[in-house]
Design a protein around this motif. Structure first.
Motif, PDB file in Angstrom:
ATOM      1  N   THR A  77       0.845  -1.197   0.000  1.00  0.00           N
ATOM      2  CA  THR A  77       0.000   0.000   0.000  1.00  0.00           C
ATOM      3  C   THR A  77       0.876   1.242   0.000  1.00  0.00           C
ATOM      4  N   GLN A  78       0.231   2.395  -0.067  1.00  0.00           N
ATOM      5  CA  GLN A  78       0.974   3.655  -0.051  1.00  0.00           C
ATOM      6  C   GLN A  78       1.673   3.901   1.281  1.00  0.00           C
ATOM      7  N   HIS A  79       1.252   3.213   2.340  1.00  0.00           N
ATOM      8  CA  HIS A  79       1.860   3.386   3.656  1.00  0.00           C
ATOM      9  C   HIS A  79       3.034   2.445   3.903  1.00  0.00           C
ATOM     10  N   GLU A  80       3.340   1.583   2.947  1.00  0.00           N
ATOM     11  CA  GLU A  80       4.408   0.614   3.133  1.00  0.00           C
ATOM     12  C   GLU A  80       5.743   1.300   3.427  1.00  0.00           C
ATOM     13  N   ALA A  81       6.059   2.371   2.695  1.00  0.00           N
ATOM     14  CA  ALA A  81       7.330   3.078   2.898  1.00  0.00           C
ATOM     15  C   ALA A  81       7.399   3.685   4.291  1.00  0.00           C
ATOM     16  N   MET A  82       6.303   4.254   4.765  1.00  0.00           N
ATOM     17  CA  MET A  82       6.295   4.872   6.088  1.00  0.00           C
ATOM     18  C   MET A  82       6.462   3.826   7.179  1.00  0.00           C
ATOM     19  N   ALA A  83       5.794   2.703   7.033  1.00  0.00           N
ATOM     20  CA  ALA A  83       5.932   1.628   8.016  1.00  0.00           C
ATOM     21  C   ALA A  83       7.379   1.151   8.057  1.00  0.00           C
ATOM     22  N   HIS A  84       7.973   1.007   6.890  1.00  0.00           N
ATOM     23  CA  HIS A  84       9.382   0.603   6.804  1.00  0.00           C
ATOM     24  C   HIS A  84      10.279   1.649   7.469  1.00  0.00           C
TER      25      HIS A  84
END
Length: 115
Positions: A77-84
């Motif tokens: 999802t678009q939040h994958e980078a932020m979670a990472h």
């Protein structure tokens, strides 16, 4: 043998001081160093980096978003980078972002409706 003990002690002290430094970083410092390139200097977002605006959210939305990103992986999802990025900050840099205090910082720093 003595050299390896010295090297080990230096490595330990370096890790401890890095951890202490990380613990002392304010939300403003964390944002300036790790967040603004994707979310903008004023929370306006950066479409080129796929960083959404933060300055149009209320404090509860910011808190909920930070909690969601912290608790889930958001793979694909678009939040994958932020979670990472949050995991990297915590694991590699020793920086734990507190969702409640960061949401407060973001809201009162960037939202024009904040009082």
């Amino acid at each position: 043998m003595r050299i390896s003990k010295i090297v080990g002690a230096v490595a330990c002290l370096t890790a401890l001081s890095a951890g202490a430094m990380a613990a002392e970083m304010s939300n403003a410092q964390i944002y300036a160093k790790f967040c603004k390139k994707c979310h903008g200097s004023n929370g306006e977002g950066n479409p080129a980096k796929k960083g959404p605006a933060l300055n149009d959210k209320d404090i509860n939305e910011l808190f909920d978003d930070l909690m969601d990103v912290e608790e889930k992986s958001f793979e694909g999802t678009q939040h994958e980078a932020m979670a990472h990025n949050l995991k990297v900050l915590e694991r590699k840099k020793g920086i734990k972002v507190d969702p409640q205090s960061m949401a407060k910082y973001l809201y009162y720093s960037f939202n024009p409706h904040a009082k």
